[in-house]
Design a protein around this motif. Structure first.
Motif, short mmCIF file in Angstrom:
data_model
loop_
_atom_site.label_atom_id
_atom_site.label_comp_id
_atom_site.label_asym_id
_atom_site.label_seq_id
_atom_site.Cartn_x
_atom_site.Cartn_y
_atom_site.Cartn_z
N GLU A 285 -12.07 17.18 -6.53
CA GLU A 285 -10.66 16.82 -6.71
C GLU A 285 -10.08 16.21 -5.44
OE1 GLU A 285 -6.58 18.78 -8.62
OE2 GLU A 285 -8.32 20.04 -8.18
N ILE A 286 -10.48 16.71 -4.28
CA ILE A 286 -9.98 16.16 -3.01
C ILE A 286 -10.42 14.71 -2.86
CG2 ILE A 286 -10.21 16.30 -0.50
CD1 ILE A 286 -10.34 19.34 -0.80
N VAL A 287 -11.70 14.44 -3.14
CA VAL A 287 -12.20 13.07 -3.01
C VAL A 287 -11.49 12.15 -4.00
CG1 VAL A 287 -14.23 11.59 -3.27
CG2 VAL A 287 -14.45 13.82 -2.18
N SER A 288 -11.29 12.60 -5.24
CA SER A 288 -10.65 11.77 -6.26
C SER A 288 -9.21 11.42 -5.89
CB SER A 288 -10.68 12.49 -7.61
OG SER A 288 -12.00 12.76 -8.01
N LYS A 289 -8.49 12.34 -5.23
CA LYS A 289 -7.07 12.11 -4.94
C LYS A 289 -6.83 11.59 -3.53
CE LYS A 289 -5.38 15.57 -8.23
NZ LYS A 289 -4.61 16.83 -8.41
N TRP A 290 -7.66 11.97 -2.57
CA TRP A 290 -7.40 11.62 -1.18
C TRP A 290 -8.49 10.73 -0.57
CZ3 TRP A 290 -2.98 12.93 1.44
CH2 TRP A 290 -2.13 13.86 0.82
N GLY A 291 -9.61 10.58 -1.27
CA GLY A 291 -10.72 9.81 -0.72
C GLY A 291 -10.99 8.55 -1.50
N MET B 241 1.62 -6.74 -0.10
CA MET B 241 2.35 -7.31 -1.24
C MET B 241 1.53 -7.18 -2.52
SD MET B 241 5.37 -8.30 -0.45
CE MET B 241 5.73 -9.38 -1.83
N MET B 242 0.22 -7.32 -2.42
CA MET B 242 -0.63 -7.17 -3.60
C MET B 242 -0.59 -5.73 -4.10
SD MET B 242 -4.01 -9.46 -2.78
CE MET B 242 -4.64 -9.07 -4.42
N ARG B 243 -0.52 -4.79 -3.17
CA ARG B 243 -0.44 -3.39 -3.57
C ARG B 243 0.84 -3.12 -4.36
NH1 ARG B 243 -1.30 -1.39 1.17
NH2 ARG B 243 0.79 -0.68 1.70
N GLN B 244 1.94 -3.71 -3.92
CA GLN B 244 3.20 -3.54 -4.61
C GLN B 244 3.17 -4.24 -5.98
OE1 GLN B 244 6.26 -4.94 -2.00
NE2 GLN B 244 5.82 -3.45 -0.40
N MET B 245 2.51 -5.42 -6.03
CA MET B 245 2.46 -6.20 -7.24
C MET B 245 1.73 -5.46 -8.35
SD MET B 245 0.80 -9.98 -7.83
CE MET B 245 1.75 -10.64 -6.44
N PHE B 246 0.61 -4.77 -7.99
CA PHE B 246 -0.21 -4.11 -8.98
C PHE B 246 0.09 -2.62 -9.10
CE2 PHE B 246 -2.70 -7.91 -7.94
CZ PHE B 246 -2.95 -8.38 -9.22
N GLY B 247 1.19 -2.19 -8.51
CA GLY B 247 1.64 -0.82 -8.70
C GLY B 247 0.81 0.24 -8.03
N ASN B 248 0.19 -0.11 -6.88
CA ASN B 248 -0.62 0.86 -6.13
C ASN B 248 0.10 1.42 -4.93
OD1 ASN B 248 -2.82 0.57 -7.86
ND2 ASN B 248 -3.57 -1.22 -6.75
N GLU B 249 1.37 1.17 -4.81
CA GLU B 249 2.16 1.66 -3.66
C GLU B 249 2.41 3.14 -3.79
OE1 GLU B 249 3.20 1.74 -0.29
OE2 GLU B 249 3.35 -0.36 -0.88
N ALA C 239 1.89 11.73 -1.82
CA ALA C 239 3.22 11.27 -2.25
C ALA C 239 3.32 9.76 -2.28
CB ALA C 239 4.29 11.84 -1.31
N GLY C 240 2.58 9.08 -1.42
CA GLY C 240 2.62 7.63 -1.37
C GLY C 240 1.23 7.07 -1.14
N HIS C 241 1.19 5.88 -0.60
CA HIS C 241 -0.09 5.22 -0.34
C HIS C 241 -0.83 5.92 0.79
CE1 HIS C 241 -3.05 2.11 0.38
NE2 HIS C 241 -2.65 2.01 1.64
N VAL C 242 -2.13 6.17 0.58
CA VAL C 242 -2.97 6.78 1.59
C VAL C 242 -3.71 5.67 2.33
CG1 VAL C 242 -4.86 8.38 2.06
CG2 VAL C 242 -3.28 8.82 0.17
N PRO C 243 -3.53 5.55 3.65
CA PRO C 243 -4.23 4.49 4.39
C PRO C 243 -5.74 4.57 4.21
CG PRO C 243 -2.56 5.53 5.76
CD PRO C 243 -2.65 6.35 4.51
N PHE C 244 -6.38 3.41 4.26
CA PHE C 244 -7.81 3.34 3.99
C PHE C 244 -8.62 4.20 4.95
CE2 PHE C 244 -11.89 1.00 4.64
CZ PHE C 244 -12.45 1.31 3.41
N ARG C 245 -8.25 4.18 6.23
CA ARG C 245 -8.99 4.98 7.21
C ARG C 245 -8.89 6.47 6.91
NH1 ARG C 245 -8.03 2.31 13.24
NH2 ARG C 245 -9.05 0.29 12.80
N ARG C 246 -7.72 6.90 6.44
CA ARG C 246 -7.58 8.31 6.11
C ARG C 246 -8.42 8.66 4.90
NH1 ARG C 246 -1.58 10.50 5.48
NH2 ARG C 246 -1.57 9.66 7.62
N LYS C 247 -8.52 7.74 3.94
CA LYS C 247 -9.38 7.97 2.78
C LYS C 247 -10.83 8.13 3.19
CE LYS C 247 -6.73 5.89 -0.99
NZ LYS C 247 -6.77 4.95 -2.13
#
Length: 493
Positions: A175-181, A485-493, A21-29
């Motif tokens: 598909e799991i890796v592409s969306k969550w990893g 802020m960079m994530r928000q700027m480039f629409g990755n939020e 639904a939103g940004h997935v933290p890097f560690r979780r990926k």
């Protein structure tokens, strides 16, 4: 009624991995990626119940390092069905026969994804069935059939079901890796498959003499080698230079690593500046290998399917004309059309002085085979690179829209998608064709020289390039994690 209306009830209900639904933290990926990788290794080491272990042959054989998976395991089919389905959809989409607007219409996006899954499931069944029911590839254990009272056909049906489920599992793992990893599952599985072979090629010990590189040279240093393998004799020198664990293979492996990393770093960087944030600047890199090496998987998969057809005809058609193909006892074509369409994967398939080429194979036949493979890879690499760029949103028009939506613009030009698109058209189409042809040429050269662990040159080239791209994605993810802020700027939020 159009085909979309007729197929929508089925395609829209295909199982799908839910997007975050939103940004997935890097560690979780990283956790998801590592977890899927562990499951992949686990499944490649499980034999289907009822299989006569050690009696079958690998259906994909020389294409295994490209198509991943493992022979005689639950992941027997590897990523082959996924790649084959992608080829079919790219060809249909490139010819505009589907009539789907996957860029702007959410309904068409759902239909496209559902159609892709349905094709993968169908191709998985069509690939697994000949492996099980034609014999020789996944033979059934008659003792299991007698014990269960289901006969040989019942055991074959049981093996087919297990291999089919494995093929579906790898689809959803991707598909799991592409969306969550991080990265893509297809790339991750290729890296895992090639890495296994390389590590085995370096360190494996075998009583049969097929030791790895370090194992072979350890025997030379301590003197624990037969007299015929001494490096101080002609035969011994030839073995150390041209056997699987040898200097030439090591040189080729290092060469491929170096040339791929260099090619990945060659790029044209288009300067960008942010329209709203003063001083915020960036660059859009147009790499020499712009379409990456993934289109090469499509080319090799197409060749694998052609050889797949040849093996089926050879095993089931006793009167197959010699013009189509004559096969050896090992199931390899030695003449005919399928011989010339079979790519050269190892140096012992073209080096006469190794003494492993059948006597019926003339030098001119090898030259024709090499020419066909080179033409197939160079032209096919360029064509599939174009398809890949257009269908994955990397073309000039799609790139211009992405830059516009991110708030960036090219300094000195009006902030207009059409203007940005014209600038991109100066670079992207030409670089796409050149990069695709270059990767095809490198793949053929790597196959001719061989690598450590008998990994195909194409497989190693894919693994190195995908690993490099994965490193870049990890670095980008870390940057976005450190600077929200960079994530928000480039629409990755």
């Amino acid at each position: 009624m159009s085909w979309k209306e007729a197929a929508e009830p089925v395609l829209s209900r295909m199982p799908v991995v839910e997007r975050p639904a939103g940004h997935v933290p890097f560690r979780r990926k990283l956790t998801w990626t590592a977890g899927i990788l562990i499951v992949y290794f686990f499944l490649t080491n499980i034999n289907p119940f009822g299989l006569a272990v050690g009696q079958g042959s690998d259906f994909f054989g020389q294409f295994r390092s490209v198509l991943a998976g493992s022979s005689g395991s639950l992941l027997q089919v590897g990523i082959g069905p996924i790649v084959t389905a992608s080829i079919v959809l790219q060809l249909l989409g490139g010819a505009n026969l589907l009539g789907l607007d996957t860029e702007n219409d959410p309904r068409d996006q759902v239909l496209y994804q559902g159609l892709q899954k349905l094709l993968v499931i169908i191709v998985t069944a069509l690939t697994a069935a000949p492996m099980v029911f034609t014999g020789g590839f996944l033979p059934a254990d008659g003792a299991v059939g007698d014990a269960l009272g289901i006969g040989t056909f019942g055991v074959q049906a049981l093996i087919f079901a297990q291999v089919f489920v494995g093929g579906v599992l790898i689809l959803f793992m991707d598909e799991i890796v592409s969306k969550w990893g991080v990265g893509s599952g297809v790339g991750l599985f290729i890296i895992a498959s090639v890495s296994q072979q390389i590590v085995g090629g370096f360190f494996s010990f075998s009583a049969l003499g097929a030791s790895g590189f370090f194992a072979s040279w350890y025997g030379v240093i301590v003197g624990d080698v037969p007299a015929s393998l001494s490096p101080f004799t002609a035969e011994g020198l030839q073995n150390l230079l041209f056997d699987p664990g040898n200097i030439l293979a090591l040189f080729t492996t290092v060469f491929i690593f170096g040339i791929v990393v260099y090619a990945e770093s060659v790029r044209v960087e288009i300067p960008l500046s942010h329209a709203r944030v003063k001083g915020a600047r960036g660059r859009f890199p147009v790499k020499l290998i712009y379409a990456s090496v993934l289109p090469m998987i499509l080319v090799r998969a197409l060749q694998a399917n052609i050889q797949f057809l040849g093996q089926l005809l050879s095993s089931q058609w006793a009167g197959m004309p010699a013009q189509l193909g004559v096969y050896s006892d090992q199931g390899q074509p030695i003449s005919g059309l399928f011989y010339y369409l079979n790519p050269i994967q190892r140096r012992d398939q073209w080096m006469w002085f190794l003494g492993e080429i059948p006597a019926s194979v003339e030098p001119w036949m090898i030259a024709v085979r090499l020419g066909v493979d080179l033409t197939f890879m160079v032209i096919g690499g360029a064509i599939f690179a174009i398809f890949w760029v257009e269908t994955t949103g990397m073309g000039p028009e799609a790139t211009a829209k992405q830059i516009q939506n991110s708030g960036m613009q090219i300094p000195g030009f009006r902030r207009n998608p059409q203007v940005v698109e014209k600038v991109m058209e100066r670079y992207i189409p030409q670089v796409t064709v050149i990069g695709g042809a270059l990767v095809g040429l490198l793949a053929v050269m790597a196959n001719l020289l061989g690598t450590i662990g008998q990994v195909s040159g194409t497989g190693l080239l894919l693994a190195v390039s995908i690993t490099y791209k994965l490193y870049e994605e990890i670095a980008e993810e870390q940057l976005m994690e450190m600077h929200p802020m960079m994530r928000q700027m480039f629409g990755n939020e």
